[in-house]
Design a protein around this motif. Structure first.
Motif, PDB file in Angstrom:
ATOM      1  N   HIS A  24       0.720  -1.148  -0.114  1.00  0.00           N
ATOM      2  CA  HIS A  24       0.020  -0.034   0.181  1.00  0.00           C
ATOM      3  C   HIS A  24       0.875   1.309  -0.052  1.00  0.00           C
ATOM      4  CE1 HIS A  24       0.947  -0.560   4.183  1.00  0.00           C
ATOM      5  NE2 HIS A  24       0.120   0.262   4.702  1.00  0.00           N
ATOM      6  N   HIS A  83      -6.987  -2.665   7.354  1.00  0.00           N
ATOM      7  CA  HIS A  83      -5.854  -1.685   7.710  1.00  0.00           C
ATOM      8  C   HIS A  83      -6.512  -0.443   7.092  1.00  0.00           C
ATOM      9  CE1 HIS A  83      -1.675  -0.407   8.460  1.00  0.00           C
ATOM     10  NE2 HIS A  83      -1.831   0.009   7.061  1.00  0.00           N
ATOM     11  N   ASP A 111       5.349   4.845   5.295  1.00  0.00           N
ATOM     12  CA  ASP A 111       6.565   3.948   5.583  1.00  0.00           C
ATOM     13  C   ASP A 111       6.750   2.755   4.702  1.00  0.00           C
ATOM     14  OD1 ASP A 111       4.020   3.267   6.445  1.00  0.00           O
ATOM     15  OD2 ASP A 111       4.833   1.748   7.828  1.00  0.00           O
ATOM     16  N   HIS A 112       5.947   2.868   3.635  1.00  0.00           N
ATOM     17  CA  HIS A 112       6.260   1.831   2.255  1.00  0.00           C
ATOM     18  C   HIS A 112       6.694   2.467   1.181  1.00  0.00           C
ATOM     19  CE1 HIS A 112       4.502  -1.462   4.911  1.00  0.00           C
ATOM     20  NE2 HIS A 112       4.064  -0.274   5.533  1.00  0.00           N
ATOM     21  N   HIS A 141       1.195   3.812   2.298  1.00  0.00           N
ATOM     22  CA  HIS A 141       1.527   4.595   3.658  1.00  0.00           C
ATOM     23  C   HIS A 141       2.951   4.867   3.336  1.00  0.00           C
ATOM     24  CE1 HIS A 141      -2.170   3.076   6.006  1.00  0.00           C
ATOM     25  NE2 HIS A 141      -2.585   4.229   5.344  1.00  0.00           N
ATOM     26  N   ASP A 166       0.852  -5.088   7.488  1.00  0.00           N
ATOM     27  CA  ASP A 166      -0.030  -4.027   7.709  1.00  0.00           C
ATOM     28  C   ASP A 166      -1.447  -4.474   7.788  1.00  0.00           C
ATOM     29  OD1 ASP A 166       2.445  -2.751   7.042  1.00  0.00           O
ATOM     30  OD2 ASP A 166       1.584  -0.952   7.563  1.00  0.00           O
TER      31      ASP A 166
HETATM   32 ZN    ZN Z   1      -0.020   0.966   6.629  1.00  0.00          ZN
END
Ligand code: ZN
Ligand code: ZN
Length: 299
Positions: free
Chosen positions: A80, A163, A84-85, A82, A184
């Motif tokens: 996904h 999530h 942090d990814h 977000h 996640d």
């Molecule tokens: Zn996430």
């Protein structure tokens, strides 16, 4: 570069931390970079997520190019988008080099097209270099086929609903082995729900089938049992729950992943000592370990 062994996939953890990067002396052992894992099989290079850990992967690949490896053909699968990814992508050196190929895959179930999400993160208000400076041949694809086949690897995928904003889990199969990447997701909401519903039963079943018998499951295990009640709805799983589910589904190796930023090495060591021995000696033996940045395992 690894000696090519067509029988094995090599999994390397470049970033194991959840939510935000956490450098410092307290996280040296398990690492402070956010989600990034590579799967190397023959000449095939798969990258799972582009958290800050992808920067070091890029430097390693660049070194290999300097030593004579020809242009890279890379596949980046996003769980996904977000921060942090995806936050490491603008620092991924091979993406700036002409001749390299980078195919980026993500969920088709987004209101905003994946390409524009990635472009916006490189808007001048957030980052000094625009996305069109990435000179590699980049293609951004929202997955539509039921299965993807990349060289010798078959990839199954499913949407994860528990999530915020959703996420995708992937299963990689090659030479009779399977690796599942399922980060996640708040499995506590699904498996420990007091409300019985047919829909939940279907989702539980889908999850169990997806991970069943995996040679390696890389799974969200962000919270301790004690922490979880104050983190309901954040979209992450409590550690004992994922261990129990993986064991029931006869997973062979479980990598606890997406470590909570507030968890120092000393705590992760303690958790490993608490949970690991029981499953190593049980009837359906399962190896449980805490994913560590820099670690490579053959599967
Ligand atoms: Zn996430
Ligand atoms: Zn995350």
């Amino acid at each position: 570069m690894h000696k090519v062994d067509s029988e094995k996939m090599f999994v390397t953890f470049w970033g194991t931390r959840g939510s935000i990067s956490t450098p410092g002396s307290g996280t040296e052992k398990y690492g402070g970079n956010t989600s990034c894992v590579s799967i190397h099989h023959g000449e095939t290079e798969l990258i799972l997520d582009a958290g800050t850990g992808i920067r070091n992967l890029g430097l390693e690949l660049f070194q290999q190019m300097e030593k004579g490896r020809t242009e890279l053909n890379m596949h980046l699968l996003l769980s996904h988008t977000h921060w942090d990814h995806i936050q490491g992508l603008p620092f991924f050196v091979p993406a700036y080099l002409k001749g390299n190929k980078l195919a980026i895959y993500g969920s088709p179930k987004k209101e905003v097209f994946l390409e524009s999400i990635l472009q916006r993160q490189m808007d001048v208000n957030y980052f000094p270099v625009e996305m069109n400076a990435l000179a590699a041949d980049i293609s951004i694809k929202e997955i539509s086929a039921e299965k993807l086949v990349i060289d010798s690897i078959t990839i199954d995928w499913q949407e994860q609903v528990f999530h915020p904003g959703g996420s995708v889990r992937y299963r990689f199969s090659a030479a009779g082995k399977t690796i599942v990447y399922a980060t996640d997701v708040e499995l506590d909401k699904l498996f420990n729900s007091k409300i019985k519903s047919e829909e939940n039963d279907v989702l539980k079943n889908e999850y169990c089938q997806f991970i069943r018998g995996a040679d390696l499951l890389i799974a969200d295990g962000q919270y301790t049992e004690e922490e979880y009640p104050s983190k309901i709805g954040f979209g992450h799983t409590s550690i004992p729950l994922i261990i129990e589910i993986a064991h029931k589904q006869k997973v062979k190796q479980l990598a606890i992943f997406h470590h909570e930023p507030q968890h120092p090495d000393s705590l992760l060591d303690k958790l490993w000592a608490k949970y690991s021995p029981k499953y190593a000696s049980s009837q359906n033996q399962m190896i449980v370990f805490w994913a560590r940045e820099g670690m490579t395992i053959p599967v």
